[in-house]
Design an enzyme around this catalytic site. Structure first.
Site, PDB file in Angstrom:
ATOM      1  N   GLU A 278       0.831  -1.207   0.000  1.00 14.57           N
ATOM      2  CA  GLU A 278       0.000   0.000   0.000  1.00 14.57           C
ATOM      3  C   GLU A 278       0.862   1.252   0.000  1.00 14.57           C
ATOM      4  OE1 GLU A 278      -2.150  -0.574   3.730  1.00 14.57           O
ATOM      5  OE2 GLU A 278      -3.897   0.261   2.709  1.00 14.57           O
ATOM      6  N   ARG A 304      -2.797  35.057 -13.968  1.00 14.79           N
ATOM      7  CA  ARG A 304      -3.520  35.902 -13.011  1.00 14.79           C
ATOM      8  C   ARG A 304      -2.725  37.193 -12.755  1.00 14.79           C
ATOM      9  NH1 ARG A 304      -8.461  37.040 -10.821  1.00 14.79           N
ATOM     10  NH2 ARG A 304      -8.217  37.847  -8.701  1.00 14.79           N
ATOM     11  N   GLN A 315       7.775  37.277  -5.421  1.00 16.62           N
ATOM     12  CA  GLN A 315       8.695  36.265  -4.863  1.00 16.62           C
ATOM     13  C   GLN A 315       7.986  35.254  -3.964  1.00 16.62           C
ATOM     14  OE1 GLN A 315      12.067  38.211  -3.084  1.00 16.62           O
ATOM     15  NE2 GLN A 315      13.051  38.525  -5.059  1.00 16.62           N
TER      16      GLN A 315
END
Ligand SMILES: Cc1cc2nc3c(=O)[nH]c(=O)nc-3n(C[C@H](O)[C@H](O)[C@H](O)COP(=O)(O)OP(=O)(O)OC[C@H]3O[C@@H](n4cnc5c(N)ncnc54)[C@H](O)[C@@H]3O)c2cc1C
Length: 417
Positions: A278, A304, A315
């Site tokens: 898993e 954007r 930054q």
């Protein structure tokens, strides 16, 4: 392994195309509609011949088991199973990992539903069952013709799965009577075949030390009730449910291994192998989520505009992108190492698999939450995919052993030398 080979890239491109055309348009319905995930998964498995591959592997395994059984019957010790390097340069290991990564870019729940059925449940039967039991139940799970569930967790026992386990098997003539409630069981609501893990009712033995037995139950058996899917934070395309087992009578043919001594010998150790498997799968899931979050974040940071410039020029946004890339590179390297080990016939120790799971699950959660932050208000809206990925990523830190359990297993194992 330092990068995908040409043949692996071809596999990846084909799976990516399938995911983009068959899964992406259905994500809304899989996540929020009433569509269970199994038909689209079956289509993927057939498209890429994964069912045929599973049939072939199953045939080889049964042939080997028969030879070993004949050798034992003839008084010979059974031939030692040696793990040999694979001659395909890791392609078969990559073929198992690539669909996980690609599906997780859009719908991590599909991987959980598929992995629990074809991986956990089938593997449990293949490692503990007799030849007859493998033929009766495992092949249909390996090809996803039937849906499987693997049930260990109970309302009162999760991390301490064995210690706190209340589910019980009482001897009754030639068979057993089973009782117990299981919770958070992936595929529980729809499973045809369920591996039900419980303790032998041995009143003279301390409850914590009783033998662990695995039984195979099937949908419709008297006394077995499968709940409706539970409502949860994310991973909506993976149905999760409760199982109620009340006085279910079973014959010895449903006890994996068909003998208490054999079953108990592989009981706890067998479950640990399952945990290891898993954990490697979780790293591949994390990689898919991280890759997609990074891609979406890069597009958004370029387009954007705030304060007259793309937010990618700030930054503080760049720091998020760089951190996501560091996570992507690290998790990718872990996945490559896993493939390389499998290809060379080796496997990770439980401690290494736990370390990989811990790191990659945390990284996926952090990256996805940072992607939400980078998207601002849009990140919080369901219309933008990062919202779903952030909810889905969180589960990687909880199932298959919580972060805290991974930490203690890694440390214990290192300290033990
Ligand atoms: C979506 C989903 C699908 C799942 N699918 C399955 C499935 O198919 N089959 C199945 O059997 N189970 C399944 N589970 C259950 C899952 O494995 C458990 O939820 C998990 O192991 C944690 O157990 P718990 O929920 O009981 O938490 P608990 O064990 O109660 O833990 C609560 C908190 O205590 C912490 N904690 C516990 N013990 C320690 C310790 N020793 N040291 C430090 N901290 C500790 C935990 O890390 C956690 O933060 C699923 C769970 C989810 C959410």
């Amino acid at each position: 392994m330092i990068e995908w080979s040409e043949s692996q890239q071809m596999i990846r491109d084909a799976v990516r195309k399938f995911v983009e055309t068959e899964i992406k348009p259905r994500v809304e319905d899989l996540e929020h509609g009433d569509t269970p995930p199994y038909e689209v998964l079956r289509k993927m498995i057939r498209t890429f011949g994964m069912d045929e591959l599973a049939r072939q592997r199953f045939g080889h395994q049964i042939e080997k088991d028969r030879k070993a059984e004949a050798a034992r019957a003839g008084g010979e010790s059974s031939p030692r199973e040696e793990k040999r390097p694979r001659s395909d340069g890791g392609d078969s290991a990559a073929m198992q990992i690539i669909p996980i990564i690609e599906l997780c870019r859009f719908c991590p729940g599909l991987v959980t539903a598929m992995g629990v059925s074809m991986g956990l449940t089938a593997a449990s039967i293949m490692s503990k069952g007799t030849i007859a039991q493998k033929e009766r139940w495992a092949l249909d799970l390996l090809t996803l013709e039937k849906i499987g569930a693997w049930a260990i967790t109970e309302p009162g026992s999760g991390s301490d799965a064995f210690g706190g386990m209340k589910a019980s098997a009482r001897r009754d003539g030639d068979g057993y009577v089973l009782n117990g409630n299981k919770t958070f069981i992936t595929n529980g609501p729809y499973a045809d075949t369920i591996v039900f893990i419980c303790k032998l009712d041995e009143p003279e033995v301390d409850p914590r030390d009783r033998k662990i037995l695995h039984f195979v139950l099937e949908r419709g058996m008297p006394g077995l009730v499968q709940s409706k899917p539970m409502r949860k934070m994310g991973l909506h395309s993976s149905p999760t449910g409760e199982l109620f087992v009340e006085d279910v009578r079973v014959g010895r043919d449903r006890l994996l291994g068909e003998s208490e001594a054999r079953a108990a010998a592989s009981g706890r150790a067998g479950a640990k192998d399952t945990f290891s498997m898993e954990r490697s799968g979780v790293a591949a899931m994390a990689l898919g989520i991280i890759e997609r979050c990074l891609e979406l974040s890069l597009d958004y940071a370029r387009s954007r505009v705030q304060f007259g410039k793309p937010i990618g020029e700030f930054q503080l946004i760049q720091e998020k992108i760089a951190t996501m890339e560091v996570a992507r590179v690290n998790v990718q390297n872990m996945v490559y190492r896993h493939i390389e080990l499998v290809a060379s016939g080796k496997s990770m120790t439980l401690a290494e698999a736990s370390a990989m799971k811990l790191y990659s699950a945390r990284a996926a959660s952090e990256v996805a939450m940072e992607a939400v932050q980078l998207f601002g208000g849009n990140g919080y809206m369901a219309e933008y995919q990062v919202e779903q990925l952030a909810r889905d990523a969180k589960v990687l830190q909880i199932y298959a052993g919580t972060d805290e359990i991974q930490i203690s297993q890694i440390a214990r194992s290192l300290l033990a030398g």
